[in-house]
Design a protein around this motif. Structure first.
Motif, PDB file in Angstrom:
ATOM      1  N   MET A 174      34.388  55.229  42.683  1.00 34.06           N
ATOM      2  CA  MET A 174      35.552  54.516  42.232  1.00 34.06           C
ATOM      3  C   MET A 174      35.384  53.012  42.496  1.00 34.06           C
ATOM      4  O   MET A 174      35.753  52.195  41.662  1.00 34.06           O
ATOM      5  N   PHE A 175      34.812  52.657  43.654  1.00 26.34           N
ATOM      6  CA  PHE A 175      34.646  51.248  43.982  1.00 26.34           C
ATOM      7  C   PHE A 175      33.749  50.551  42.956  1.00 26.34           C
ATOM      8  O   PHE A 175      34.017  49.418  42.543  1.00 26.34           O
ATOM      9  N   ASP A 176      32.691  51.243  42.522  1.00 25.69           N
ATOM     10  CA  ASP A 176      31.807  50.666  41.503  1.00 25.69           C
ATOM     11  C   ASP A 176      32.570  50.402  40.206  1.00 25.69           C
ATOM     12  O   ASP A 176      32.369  49.376  39.559  1.00 25.69           O
ATOM     13  N   ASP A 177      33.457  51.313  39.839  1.00 21.84           N
ATOM     14  CA  ASP A 177      34.259  51.133  38.637  1.00 21.84           C
ATOM     15  C   ASP A 177      35.206  49.943  38.760  1.00 21.84           C
ATOM     16  O   ASP A 177      35.396  49.190  37.812  1.00 21.84           O
ATOM     17  N   VAL A 178      35.800  49.777  39.945  1.00 25.44           N
ATOM     18  CA  VAL A 178      36.704  48.643  40.177  1.00 25.44           C
ATOM     19  C   VAL A 178      35.930  47.328  40.084  1.00 25.44           C
ATOM     20  O   VAL A 178      36.404  46.361  39.477  1.00 25.44           O
ATOM     21  N   GLN A 179      34.732  47.295  40.651  1.00 20.60           N
ATOM     22  CA  GLN A 179      33.912  46.086  40.557  1.00 20.60           C
ATOM     23  C   GLN A 179      33.564  45.773  39.103  1.00 20.60           C
ATOM     24  O   GLN A 179      33.635  44.624  38.665  1.00 20.60           O
ATOM     25  N   LYS A 180      33.194  46.779  38.341  1.00 21.03           N
ATOM     26  CA  LYS A 180      32.860  46.590  36.920  1.00 21.03           C
ATOM     27  C   LYS A 180      34.086  46.102  36.157  1.00 21.03           C
ATOM     28  O   LYS A 180      33.986  45.202  35.321  1.00 21.03           O
ATOM     29  N   MET A 181      35.233  46.686  36.451  1.00 22.41           N
ATOM     30  CA  MET A 181      36.466  46.279  35.786  1.00 22.41           C
ATOM     31  C   MET A 181      36.762  44.811  36.086  1.00 22.41           C
ATOM     32  O   MET A 181      37.092  44.034  35.185  1.00 22.41           O
ATOM     33  N   PHE A 182      36.620  44.421  37.356  1.00 24.93           N
ATOM     34  CA  PHE A 182      36.887  43.023  37.714  1.00 24.93           C
ATOM     35  C   PHE A 182      35.891  42.101  37.019  1.00 24.93           C
ATOM     36  O   PHE A 182      36.252  41.039  36.525  1.00 24.93           O
ATOM     37  N   GLU A 183      34.638  42.518  36.954  1.00 30.59           N
ATOM     38  CA  GLU A 183      33.625  41.720  36.260  1.00 30.59           C
ATOM     39  C   GLU A 183      34.020  41.510  34.802  1.00 30.59           C
ATOM     40  O   GLU A 183      33.948  40.393  34.272  1.00 30.59           O
ATOM     41  N   ASP A 184      34.442  42.578  34.144  1.00 34.57           N
ATOM     42  CA  ASP A 184      34.850  42.486  32.739  1.00 34.57           C
ATOM     43  C   ASP A 184      36.038  41.544  32.565  1.00 34.57           C
ATOM     44  O   ASP A 184      36.054  40.715  31.655  1.00 34.57           O
ATOM     45  N   VAL A 185      37.021  41.657  33.440  1.00 32.86           N
ATOM     46  CA  VAL A 185      38.210  40.798  33.360  1.00 32.86           C
ATOM     47  C   VAL A 185      37.831  39.348  33.635  1.00 32.86           C
ATOM     48  O   VAL A 185      38.279  38.427  32.932  1.00 32.86           O
ATOM     49  N   ALA A 186      36.995  39.114  34.653  1.00 30.88           N
ATOM     50  CA  ALA A 186      36.583  37.754  35.004  1.00 30.88           C
ATOM     51  C   ALA A 186      35.843  37.101  33.836  1.00 30.88           C
ATOM     52  O   ALA A 186      36.086  35.939  33.513  1.00 30.88           O
ATOM     53  N   LEU A 187      34.966  37.838  33.203  1.00 27.56           N
ATOM     54  CA  LEU A 187      34.224  37.290  32.064  1.00 27.56           C
ATOM     55  C   LEU A 187      35.138  37.051  30.864  1.00 27.56           C
ATOM     56  O   LEU A 187      35.068  36.009  30.214  1.00 27.56           O
ATOM     57  N   ARG A 188      35.990  38.011  30.577  1.00 24.95           N
ATOM     58  CA  ARG A 188      36.879  37.896  29.411  1.00 24.95           C
ATOM     59  C   ARG A 188      37.833  36.715  29.547  1.00 24.95           C
ATOM     60  O   ARG A 188      38.129  36.032  28.586  1.00 24.95           O
ATOM     61  N   GLU A 226      39.609  29.550  40.901  1.00 19.33           N
ATOM     62  CA  GLU A 226      40.727  30.456  40.617  1.00 19.33           C
ATOM     63  C   GLU A 226      40.637  31.724  41.463  1.00 19.33           C
ATOM     64  O   GLU A 226      41.658  32.230  41.937  1.00 19.33           O
ATOM     65  N   LEU A 227      39.428  32.219  41.668  1.00 19.82           N
ATOM     66  CA  LEU A 227      39.244  33.384  42.529  1.00 19.82           C
ATOM     67  C   LEU A 227      39.699  33.064  43.944  1.00 19.82           C
ATOM     68  O   LEU A 227      40.391  33.866  44.575  1.00 19.82           O
ATOM     69  N   GLY A 228      39.333  31.882  44.435  1.00 21.04           N
ATOM     70  CA  GLY A 228      39.769  31.457  45.768  1.00 21.04           C
ATOM     71  C   GLY A 228      41.282  31.386  45.872  1.00 21.04           C
ATOM     72  O   GLY A 228      41.872  31.795  46.881  1.00 21.04           O
ATOM     73  N   GLN A 229      41.928  30.893  44.823  1.00 23.29           N
ATOM     74  CA  GLN A 229      43.391  30.831  44.805  1.00 23.29           C
ATOM     75  C   GLN A 229      43.999  32.230  44.831  1.00 23.29           C
ATOM     76  O   GLN A 229      45.004  32.470  45.508  1.00 23.29           O
ATOM     77  N   ALA A 230      43.387  33.147  44.104  1.00 25.65           N
ATOM     78  CA  ALA A 230      43.883  34.527  44.086  1.00 25.65           C
ATOM     79  C   ALA A 230      43.732  35.173  45.459  1.00 25.65           C
ATOM     80  O   ALA A 230      44.640  35.873  45.930  1.00 25.65           O
ATOM     81  N   ILE A 231      42.614  34.926  46.115  1.00 24.71           N
ATOM     82  CA  ILE A 231      42.390  35.480  47.453  1.00 24.71           C
ATOM     83  C   ILE A 231      43.420  34.922  48.430  1.00 24.71           C
ATOM     84  O   ILE A 231      44.002  35.667  49.227  1.00 24.71           O
ATOM     85  N   THR A 232      43.672  33.633  48.355  1.00 22.02           N
ATOM     86  CA  THR A 232      44.680  33.011  49.220  1.00 22.02           C
ATOM     87  C   THR A 232      46.053  33.613  48.968  1.00 22.02           C
ATOM     88  O   THR A 232      46.799  33.910  49.900  1.00 22.02           O
ATOM     89  N   TYR A 233      46.382  33.844  47.709  1.00 14.67           N
ATOM     90  CA  TYR A 233      47.670  34.445  47.360  1.00 14.67           C
ATOM     91  C   TYR A 233      47.801  35.846  47.964  1.00 14.67           C
ATOM     92  O   TYR A 233      48.826  36.190  48.550  1.00 14.67           O
ATOM     93  N   VAL A 234      46.750  36.648  47.819  1.00 16.41           N
ATOM     94  CA  VAL A 234      46.787  38.014  48.362  1.00 16.41           C
ATOM     95  C   VAL A 234      46.911  37.991  49.885  1.00 16.41           C
ATOM     96  O   VAL A 234      47.651  38.790  50.470  1.00 16.41           O
ATOM     97  N   GLN A 235      46.228  37.055  50.529  1.00 18.32           N
ATOM     98  CA  GLN A 235      46.333  36.940  51.987  1.00 18.32           C
ATOM     99  C   GLN A 235      47.760  36.574  52.396  1.00 18.32           C
ATOM    100  O   GLN A 235      48.300  37.138  53.352  1.00 18.32           O
ATOM    101  N   LYS A 236      48.383  35.644  51.700  1.00 19.69           N
ATOM    102  CA  LYS A 236      49.778  35.272  51.991  1.00 19.69           C
ATOM    103  C   LYS A 236      50.714  36.442  51.722  1.00 19.69           C
ATOM    104  O   LYS A 236      51.655  36.689  52.476  1.00 19.69           O
ATOM    105  N   LEU A 237      50.453  37.157  50.653  1.00 15.57           N
ATOM    106  CA  LEU A 237      51.272  38.317  50.321  1.00 15.57           C
ATOM    107  C   LEU A 237      51.180  39.379  51.403  1.00 15.57           C
ATOM    108  O   LEU A 237      52.191  39.942  51.832  1.00 15.57           O
ATOM    109  N   ALA A 238      49.972  39.631  51.887  1.00 15.31           N
ATOM    110  CA  ALA A 238      49.780  40.616  52.952  1.00 15.31           C
ATOM    111  C   ALA A 238      50.491  40.172  54.228  1.00 15.31           C
ATOM    112  O   ALA A 238      51.107  40.989  54.917  1.00 15.31           O
ATOM    113  N   ALA A 239      50.432  38.893  54.529  1.00  7.83           N
ATOM    114  CA  ALA A 239      51.079  38.375  55.740  1.00  7.83           C
ATOM    115  C   ALA A 239      52.604  38.452  55.639  1.00  7.83           C
ATOM    116  O   ALA A 239      53.291  38.573  56.647  1.00  7.83           O
TER     117      ALA A 239
END
Length: 77
Positions: A1-15, A22-35
């Motif tokens: 399943m993890f391989d599929d998620v990575q492939k899906m993210f790759e497809d979305v990132a390319l598309r 932008e990836l860094g901003q998304a990571i920061t957002y998720v970290q703030k959301l988790a906190a």
């Protein structure tokens, strides 16, 4: 399943042409959301609802034959 998620993210990132910044901003957002303790709710909204649609939707896979609409967590069946 993890391989599929990575492939899906790759497809979305390319598309969508996601940049490293932008990836860094998304990571920061998720970290703030988790906190903020809002992460479980967002996870449910983003992942669990779609999983339920796919899982429970099997019962409504043939709406023309069964006389039901497709199953959606937010709509009629």
């Amino acid at each position: 399943m993890f391989d599929d998620v990575q492939k899906m993210f790759e497809d979305v990132a390319l598309r969508h042409g996601i940049t490293y910044e932008e990836l860094g901003q998304a990571i920061t957002y998720v970290q703030k959301l988790a906190a903020s303790r809002g992460f479980p709710l967002v996870t449910i909204q983003l992942l669990a609802n779609r999983t339920m649609e796919v899982s429970y939707g099997r019962a409504y896979a043939h709406p023309a034959r069964d006389g039901a609409s497709t199953w959606m967590a937010t709509g009629p069946a």
